[in-house]
Design a protein around this motif. Structure first.
Motif, PDB file in Angstrom:
ATOM      1  N   THR A   1      59.134  82.068  45.893  1.00  0.00           N
ATOM      2  CA  THR A   1      59.107  83.343  45.180  1.00  0.00           C
ATOM      3  C   THR A   1      57.690  83.714  44.776  1.00  0.00           C
ATOM      4  O   THR A   1      57.273  84.875  44.921  1.00  0.00           O
ATOM      5  CB  THR A   1      60.006  83.271  43.931  1.00  0.00           C
ATOM      6  N   ILE A   2      56.932  82.748  44.296  1.00  0.00           N
ATOM      7  CA  ILE A   2      55.542  83.014  43.902  1.00  0.00           C
ATOM      8  C   ILE A   2      54.706  83.393  45.120  1.00  0.00           C
ATOM      9  O   ILE A   2      53.902  84.340  45.066  1.00  0.00           O
ATOM     10  CB  ILE A   2      54.953  81.797  43.163  1.00  0.00           C
ATOM     11  N   LYS A   3      54.879  82.669  46.234  1.00  0.00           N
ATOM     12  CA  LYS A   3      54.108  82.982  47.445  1.00  0.00           C
ATOM     13  C   LYS A   3      54.426  84.377  47.958  1.00  0.00           C
ATOM     14  O   LYS A   3      53.542  85.070  48.466  1.00  0.00           O
ATOM     15  CB  LYS A   3      54.399  81.959  48.544  1.00  0.00           C
ATOM     16  N   ILE A   4      55.678  84.783  47.843  1.00  0.00           N
ATOM     17  CA  ILE A   4      56.072  86.100  48.342  1.00  0.00           C
ATOM     18  C   ILE A   4      55.591  87.209  47.412  1.00  0.00           C
ATOM     19  O   ILE A   4      55.122  88.250  47.863  1.00  0.00           O
ATOM     20  CB  ILE A   4      57.598  86.158  48.530  1.00  0.00           C
ATOM     21  N   ALA A   5      55.690  86.998  46.120  1.00  0.00           N
ATOM     22  CA  ALA A   5      55.360  88.052  45.162  1.00  0.00           C
ATOM     23  C   ALA A   5      53.869  88.158  44.864  1.00  0.00           C
ATOM     24  O   ALA A   5      53.396  89.227  44.463  1.00  0.00           O
ATOM     25  CB  ALA A   5      56.119  87.818  43.866  1.00  0.00           C
ATOM     26  N   ALA A   6      53.129  87.079  45.037  1.00  0.00           N
ATOM     27  CA  ALA A   6      51.724  87.058  44.623  1.00  0.00           C
ATOM     28  C   ALA A   6      50.855  88.133  45.281  1.00  0.00           C
ATOM     29  O   ALA A   6      50.102  88.808  44.561  1.00  0.00           O
ATOM     30  CB  ALA A   6      51.128  85.675  44.861  1.00  0.00           C
TER      31      ALA A   6
ATOM     32  N   LEU B   1      52.805  95.600  50.988  1.00  0.00           N
ATOM     33  CA  LEU B   1      54.130  95.204  51.478  1.00  0.00           C
ATOM     34  C   LEU B   1      54.213  95.317  52.998  1.00  0.00           C
ATOM     35  O   LEU B   1      54.764  94.429  53.660  1.00  0.00           O
ATOM     36  CB  LEU B   1      55.221  96.064  50.836  1.00  0.00           C
ATOM     37  N   LEU B   2      53.682  96.394  53.541  1.00  0.00           N
ATOM     38  CA  LEU B   2      53.703  96.553  54.998  1.00  0.00           C
ATOM     39  C   LEU B   2      52.888  95.464  55.699  1.00  0.00           C
ATOM     40  O   LEU B   2      53.285  94.960  56.749  1.00  0.00           O
ATOM     41  CB  LEU B   2      53.167  97.931  55.391  1.00  0.00           C
ATOM     42  N   LEU B   3      51.743  95.121  55.112  1.00  0.00           N
ATOM     43  CA  LEU B   3      50.882  94.126  55.741  1.00  0.00           C
ATOM     44  C   LEU B   3      51.415  92.701  55.605  1.00  0.00           C
ATOM     45  O   LEU B   3      51.207  91.874  56.493  1.00  0.00           O
ATOM     46  CB  LEU B   3      49.474  94.203  55.152  1.00  0.00           C
ATOM     47  N   THR B   4      52.065  92.394  54.501  1.00  0.00           N
ATOM     48  CA  THR B   4      52.528  91.022  54.262  1.00  0.00           C
ATOM     49  C   THR B   4      53.998  90.811  54.585  1.00  0.00           C
ATOM     50  O   THR B   4      54.500  89.705  54.381  1.00  0.00           O
ATOM     51  CB  THR B   4      52.273  90.628  52.796  1.00  0.00           C
ATOM     52  N   LEU B   5      54.668  91.819  55.083  1.00  0.00           N
ATOM     53  CA  LEU B   5      56.089  91.668  55.400  1.00  0.00           C
ATOM     54  C   LEU B   5      56.367  90.553  56.409  1.00  0.00           C
ATOM     55  O   LEU B   5      57.318  89.779  56.216  1.00  0.00           O
ATOM     56  CB  LEU B   5      56.673  92.996  55.878  1.00  0.00           C
ATOM     57  N   PRO B   6      55.578  90.390  57.470  1.00  0.00           N
ATOM     58  CA  PRO B   6      55.840  89.260  58.380  1.00  0.00           C
ATOM     59  C   PRO B   6      55.688  87.901  57.693  1.00  0.00           C
ATOM     60  O   PRO B   6      56.493  86.993  57.917  1.00  0.00           O
ATOM     61  CB  PRO B   6      54.791  89.432  59.481  1.00  0.00           C
TER      62      PRO B   6
END
Length: 87
Positions: free
Chosen positions: A17-22, A62-67
């Protein structure tokens, strides 16, 4: 599944969760700080000026980190599935 395994799984879930939200949170924080600094320096107190840049930057991040987010969630789901199968 014992108590130690449940705690390990919960710890892993928190880190995922932290890695995704950071990235999104840090980008919003940085833009919010810059906009606040700009408003303080120019004494412009427009409310929409605070939100529009943050919304745009968060959407772009969000668009850049979605993958990356999808890979992290998929890897976590595989780990959870393997633990379920292992019993």
């Amino acid at each position: 599944m014992g108590g130690a395994e449940v705690l390990d799984l919960a710890r892993t879930a928190i880190w995922v969760t932290i890695k995704i939200a950071a990235p999104v949170m840090l980008a919003g924080l940085a833009v919010g700080f810059l906009v606040s600094l700009f408003q303080a320096l120019t004494q412009i107190q427009e409310q929409t000026l605070a939100f529009i840049p943050k919304i745009l930057v968060v959407f772009l991040v969000l668009l850049l980190t979605l993958p990356f987010m999808a890979d992290a969630l998929a890897a976590f789901m595989v780990e959870v599935s393997e633990r379920i199968v292992a019993g």
